[in-house]
Scaffold this motif. Structure first.
Motif, PDB file in Angstrom:
ATOM      1  N   UNK A  86      -5.897   5.988  -2.845  1.00 29.08           N
ATOM      2  CA  UNK A  86      -5.272   6.527  -2.905  1.00 29.08           C
ATOM      3  C   UNK A  86      -4.314   6.885  -4.578  1.00 29.08           C
ATOM      4  N   UNK A  87      -4.224   5.859  -4.901  1.00 24.13           N
ATOM      5  CA  UNK A  87      -3.619   5.651  -6.299  1.00 24.13           C
ATOM      6  C   UNK A  87      -4.824   6.982  -6.847  1.00 24.13           C
ATOM      7  N   UNK A  93       3.034  16.391  -7.259  1.00 21.44           N
ATOM      8  CA  UNK A  93       1.948  15.843  -5.802  1.00 21.44           C
ATOM      9  C   UNK A  93       2.875  14.381  -6.103  1.00 21.44           C
ATOM     10  N   UNK A  94       2.791  13.485  -6.608  1.00 16.60           N
ATOM     11  CA  UNK A  94       3.564  12.788  -6.482  1.00 16.60           C
ATOM     12  C   UNK A  94       4.913  11.731  -7.376  1.00 16.60           C
ATOM     13  N   UNK A 138       4.107   4.626  -8.742  1.00 16.69           N
ATOM     14  CA  UNK A 138       2.388   4.010  -8.517  1.00 16.69           C
ATOM     15  C   UNK A 138       2.311   4.022  -6.618  1.00 16.69           C
ATOM     16  N   UNK A 139       1.860   5.219  -5.959  1.00 16.87           N
ATOM     17  CA  UNK A 139       1.584   5.544  -5.072  1.00 16.87           C
ATOM     18  C   UNK A 139       1.156   4.386  -3.960  1.00 16.87           C
ATOM     19  N   UNK A 140       0.460   3.343  -4.213  1.00 17.26           N
ATOM     20  CA  UNK A 140      -0.277   2.829  -4.416  1.00 17.26           C
ATOM     21  C   UNK A 140       1.292   1.812  -3.336  1.00 17.26           C
ATOM     22  N   UNK A 180       8.344  -4.162  -0.377  1.00 19.67           N
ATOM     23  CA  UNK A 180       7.924  -3.809  -1.299  1.00 19.67           C
ATOM     24  C   UNK A 180       8.771  -3.210  -2.115  1.00 19.67           C
ATOM     25  N   UNK A 181      10.027  -3.211  -2.626  1.00 18.75           N
ATOM     26  CA  UNK A 181      11.296  -3.361  -2.941  1.00 18.75           C
ATOM     27  C   UNK A 181      12.216  -2.496  -2.674  1.00 18.75           C
ATOM     28  N   UNK A 182      11.874  -1.936  -1.990  1.00 18.71           N
ATOM     29  CA  UNK A 182      13.195  -1.068  -1.422  1.00 18.71           C
ATOM     30  C   UNK A 182      13.928  -1.701  -1.155  1.00 18.71           C
TER      31      UNK A 182
END
Length: 592
Positions: A487-488, A559-560, A565-567, A590-592
């Protein structure tokens, strides 16, 4: 006539009410109802059809999950991704927040999926208790469908959110609030359930229940089970790291073998096959041909007045015109580089990547018009290929393909490559590519190309690329990149490629910056020169010119989100309304 049934008749309405305390405390009435319903095939079918009803709710698959999940990837992006502080854009650029205004509602996809799961749980319990659902019987088919529909909801929950609560029995007062479970546990349950379902449901067209792709059939169940096996053993973000599962039952060796066996069962059955023409397959899809036994294995069924697949993804129509009564489509498209990643002779390219829209109609008739190089349309979805004239202002009613036979072939290739080597994978990859190229090109583009893939890594890389060429626009890419641990890496590479395209450097040095166009004899469809590399000579005075170099750094970087970090954002957060309503049981990782 294709339809999704909404269960409204009184005898089973009580089964599908929301989970209120008084309902939970009244098991006797529910049990009595179930004994009537699930011992009768006609009534049981109505209940199982009701499992599908949440797909069509506005904030469920219809208007939220299908339009928004799956972006952005190395091949697809939402065209609103460059909007700042925008709730929709945040979903695409790996920056979603728990209070996202598009998603943070009590009737959102999360709750609709669990509504579907609860209905499936009631049906599964009722059929097992009162129905004697044996293979080859109508009640057996219905149990297999219920098990599979539950697996679909769970697969999509985990695809979007990772670890989620596991509910495999109807809710009671003790289980009203539960915490998240390990997705490994859920995957193992789903794989087992689909194994059972495959013994209960019929092959396509084997019975009257499996003549359309809106009903569950054995080819789909086996293909779907193979997909889940690959996902369960693949890389994904866990709370501690991006890694594979440590559960030995979900090892690569075990899951790839299961996937390969299931795919070979489907392939060897002869009950599904590729449509010989890639373009004709997509034409038939837009024509709403739902006959089973071809390439489409199962589709989420929408009635004419529900569903927003073309409304979201079709080639854009700027106004009501000769092809559509709704002015929509075009919220997403291929990355500007994707057209140039294809071999120029690949027959999938021009079907998938469309550089035009339908302009504002004059006297009810519109023409194709070129759009800018950063806003390609998905050509797989076209109002102009429909046989039905859409009149709804915000729904088109076209089904969503959930899985097609091409994916079975690519999973077989990937699993065979890992377990048996590239020679075992080659026949499956060749079958995909034979359709992608004209027969005259097969010696080079199919035979020589695939035969040169003589080691596992080369074959794997080719499969990753083939997946892009085959599935762009179907929003299957994101989960595949995650499970490949790409992905990343691929998103970062896609940004570099788009920057090169913008500057016409690197692999895009010989891509023209000017297009030339004229209208064909019908005075509505375009003839375009200058799309292919090296087409730089003005073809003549009958052509008009258009600058083809509009991509900006801002668009490339959308794109992002820069700095993300998309991962670390492979999943959406659980929306705040569900956290707040969980009695302290649900938390975001995930640190949300």
């Amino acid at each position: 006539m294709k339809k999704i049934l909404i269960i409204i008749f009184g005898i089973i309405a009580g089964l599908f009410t929301s989970c209120q305390e008084d309902y939970l405390e009244a098991p006797a009435k529910s049990t009595l109802d179930e004994s009537v319903i699930f011992s009768n095939a006609g009534l049981a079918k109505g209940a199982v059809d009701g499992i599908k009803e949440p797909f069509g709710q506005t904030n469920s698959y219809r208007g939220r999950f299908i339009p928004f999940y799956g972006f952005n990837t190395d091949t697809e992006w939402n065209l609103n991704s460059d909007k700042e502080n925008d709730a929709q854009a945040d979903l695409m650029i790996y920056d979603a927040k728990p209070n996202n205004s598009q998603m943070n509602t009590e009737n959102n996809a999360w709750s609709q999926m669990y509504t579907g799961i609860e209905r499936a749980n009631i049906c599964i319990r009722g059929l097992r208790t009162f129905g004697n659902p044996e293979p080859g019987t109508e009640l057996g088919q219905l149990l297999g469908e219920a098990l599979t529909l539950r697996a679909i909801y769970y697969a999509d929950l985990m695809k979007a959110w990772g670890d989620v609560p596991a509910r495999f029995e109807p809710i009671n007062s003790e289980t009203l609030y539960i915490a998240k479970s390990s997705r490994d546990i859920i995957y193992k349950q789903l794989i087992a359930d689909l194994g059972e379902a495959s013994t209960l449901v019929a092959w396509p067209n084997e019975t009257s229940s499996t003549t359309t792709v809106e009903r569950i059939n054995k080819a789909f169940v086996k293909g779907f089970r193979a997909r889940l096996a690959m996902v369960a053993s693949g890389f994904q973000q866990y709370p501690d790291a991006v890694r594979r599962s440590t559960d030995p039952e979900l090892s690569v060796a075990a899951m790839y073998q299961l996937a390969l066996n299931e795919c070979r069962d489907v392939i060897n059955s002869g009950k599904a096959s590729l449509e010989p023409s890639f373009q004709n397959f997509w034409k038939k899809y837009n024509e709403e041909n739902i006959t089973a036994g071809g390439e489409s294995l199962w589709e989420i069924p929408f009635a004419d007045g529900r569903g927003r697949v073309l409304f979201s993804f079709a080639v854009r129509h700027r106004s009501v015109d000769q092809y559509t009564g709704q002015a929509r489509g075009g919220i997403a498209g291929p990355l500007p580089t994707v057209f140039y990643d294809y071999d120029e002779s690949d027959l999938r390219r021009d079907v998938t990547c469309v550089p035009y829209q339908w302009g504002t109609a004059t006297n009810g008739v519109s023409k194709q018009e070129l759009i800018s190089s950063d806003t390609w349309n998905f050509g797989k979805y076209r109002y102009e290929w429909m046989k039905r004239f859409v009149t709804s202002t915000n729904d088109d009613g076209v089904n969503k393909i959930y899985m097609r036979y091409a994916e079975v072939l690519l999973i077989a290739a990937e699993a065979a490559n890992e377990l048996e080597g590239p020679a075992a994978a080659a026949p499956y990859l060749k079958e995909i590519r034979k359709r992608a190229f004209a027969a005259a090109d097969h010696p080079i583009k199919v035979e020589a190309y695939v035969n040169a893939l003589n080691n596992k890594q080369a074959m794997f890389n080719a499969i990753v690329n083939e997946h892009k060429f085959e599935f762009t626009g179907e929003m299957e890419r994101k989960q595949a990149l995650i499970r490949w641990n790409l992905l990343k890496t691929n998103l970062e590479e896609a940004k570099i490629k788009m920057a090169n395209f913008k500057n016409r450097t690197g692999e895009y040095t010989n891509v023209p910056t000017t297009l030339y166009f004229k209208y064909k004899a019908d005075n509505e469809t375009l003839e375009i020169y200058g799309l292919n590399r090296g087409e730089t000579t003005n073809p003549g005075p009958e052509y008009s010119a258009k600058t083809w170099n509009s991509l900006t750094d801002t668009k490339v970087n959308s794109l992002f989100k820069t700095g993300v970090n998309p991962d670390n954002r492979q999943f959406w957060p659980i929306w705040q309304v569900f956290i707040d309503g969980s009695n302290g049981k649900l938390v975001n990782d995930y640190n949300y």
